[in-house]
Write a protein that holds these residues in place. Structure first.
Motif, PDB file in Angstrom:
ATOM      1  N   ASN A  22       0.798  -1.229   0.000  1.00 34.10           N
ATOM      2  CA  ASN A  22       0.000   0.000   0.000  1.00 34.10           C
ATOM      3  C   ASN A  22       0.828   1.274   0.000  1.00 34.10           C
ATOM      4  O   ASN A  22       0.307   2.340  -0.345  1.00 34.10           O
ATOM      5  CB  ASN A  22      -0.944   0.006   1.208  1.00 34.10           C
ATOM      6  N   ASN A  23       2.103   1.208   0.414  1.00 32.95           N
ATOM      7  CA  ASN A  23       2.923   2.410   0.474  1.00 32.95           C
ATOM      8  C   ASN A  23       2.970   3.115  -0.875  1.00 32.95           C
ATOM      9  O   ASN A  23       3.037   2.479  -1.922  1.00 32.95           O
ATOM     10  CB  ASN A  23       4.348   2.082   0.919  1.00 32.95           C
ATOM     11  N   HIS A  27       2.643   8.563   0.865  1.00 37.56           N
ATOM     12  CA  HIS A  27       1.870   7.995   1.977  1.00 37.56           C
ATOM     13  C   HIS A  27       2.584   6.754   2.489  1.00 37.56           C
ATOM     14  O   HIS A  27       2.940   5.883   1.700  1.00 37.56           O
ATOM     15  CB  HIS A  27       0.467   7.557   1.530  1.00 37.56           C
ATOM     16  N   PHE A  29       2.150   3.521   5.062  1.00 37.23           N
ATOM     17  CA  PHE A  29       1.186   2.746   5.839  1.00 37.23           C
ATOM     18  C   PHE A  29       1.902   1.999   6.955  1.00 37.23           C
ATOM     19  O   PHE A  29       3.026   1.524   6.773  1.00 37.23           O
ATOM     20  CB  PHE A  29       0.444   1.763   4.931  1.00 37.23           C
ATOM     21  N   TRP A  78      -8.213  -1.107   5.273  1.00 38.22           N
ATOM     22  CA  TRP A  78      -6.801  -0.764   5.268  1.00 38.22           C
ATOM     23  C   TRP A  78      -5.934  -1.629   4.369  1.00 38.22           C
ATOM     24  O   TRP A  78      -5.125  -1.100   3.604  1.00 38.22           O
ATOM     25  CB  TRP A  78      -6.252  -0.794   6.697  1.00 38.22           C
ATOM     26  N   CYS A  97      -8.651   5.514   2.191  1.00 38.94           N
ATOM     27  CA  CYS A  97      -7.312   5.864   2.650  1.00 38.94           C
ATOM     28  C   CYS A  97      -6.354   6.101   1.497  1.00 38.94           C
ATOM     29  O   CYS A  97      -5.164   6.125   1.685  1.00 38.94           O
ATOM     30  CB  CYS A  97      -6.780   4.744   3.542  1.00 38.94           C
ATOM     31  N   GLU A 151      -0.865   9.553  13.233  1.00 36.61           N
ATOM     32  CA  GLU A 151      -1.088   9.143  11.853  1.00 36.61           C
ATOM     33  C   GLU A 151      -2.070  10.132  11.242  1.00 36.61           C
ATOM     34  O   GLU A 151      -2.760  10.859  11.959  1.00 36.61           O
ATOM     35  CB  GLU A 151      -1.715   7.729  11.782  1.00 36.61           C
ATOM     36  N   VAL A 172      -2.186   5.274   8.275  1.00 33.36           N
ATOM     37  CA  VAL A 172      -1.434   5.887   7.168  1.00 33.36           C
ATOM     38  C   VAL A 172      -1.014   7.295   7.554  1.00 33.36           C
ATOM     39  O   VAL A 172      -1.744   8.000   8.244  1.00 33.36           O
ATOM     40  CB  VAL A 172      -2.259   5.908   5.859  1.00 33.36           C
TER      41      VAL A 172
END
Length: 174
Positions: A22-23, A27, A29, A78, A97, A151, A172
């Motif tokens: 997800n990074n 951003h 995570f 998430w 997100c 966060e 995040v």
């Protein structure tokens, strides 16, 4: 449970792997699971853990009656931020997100976790693994308020079980 540390480590690895997927360039995570001190109340143990990093924070706790439903919704929210979110007509919309423009595309429709039933099975399997490991008896939503940076968006939950207690953080930052 004889393999408690192994199982918590395995789940931690899954969470860490999904954080990496997800990074984005802007951003980061953070998905983590931490074993809590079993000798004191769960709320006190969570407070001790978080105030090491955020000493001026205030914590509050909300009991969760249906831990599986709440945890499943947090995992869905998430761990799968890398996927586009669609409206009822199939149009891409901004996700919980992520950015409207920042997601991975399954152009060949060949990745199983892009399929809702496969994603649901993955989430169920992860919740089952946690329950086998902990034998969950109680769940608590954790709310942290601090003037320090924690966060940008997050969900924290503590799970109490017959075998162990854990704190799970999903969040995040930019």
């Amino acid at each position: 449970m004889a393999n408690l540390s192994y199982e918590i480590g395995r789940i931690s690895g899954i969470l860490e792997g999904f954080a990496g997927i997800n990074n984005k360039t802007n951003h980061g995570f953070t998905f983590e699971i931490e074993l809590l001190d079993p000798k004191i109340a769960t709320e006190e143990s969570v407070t001790n853990y978080l105030t090491k990093f955020y000493p001026d924070s205030t914590l509050s706790f909300t009991p969760i009656s249906e831990w599986r439903t709440v945890l499943s919704s947090y995992i869905e929210k998430w761990l799968f931020c890398y996927q586009p979110h669609n409206d009822a007509h199939g149009n891409v919309i901004a996700g919980e997100c992520g950015s409207y423009y920042s997601y991975l595309k399954d152009v060949d429709r060949s990745f199983s976790l892009f399929i809702p039933d496969s994603r649901r099975q993955f989430i169920d399997d992860l919740c089952d693994a946690l329950n086998r490991c902990l034998v969950i008896t109680r769940a608590i939503d954790v709310h942290l308020v601090t003037d320090a940076w924690y966060e940008g968006d997050w969900n924290d939950i503590a799970l109490e079980g017959e075998n162990a207690r854990v704190f799970i953080h999903l969040g995040v930052s930019d």
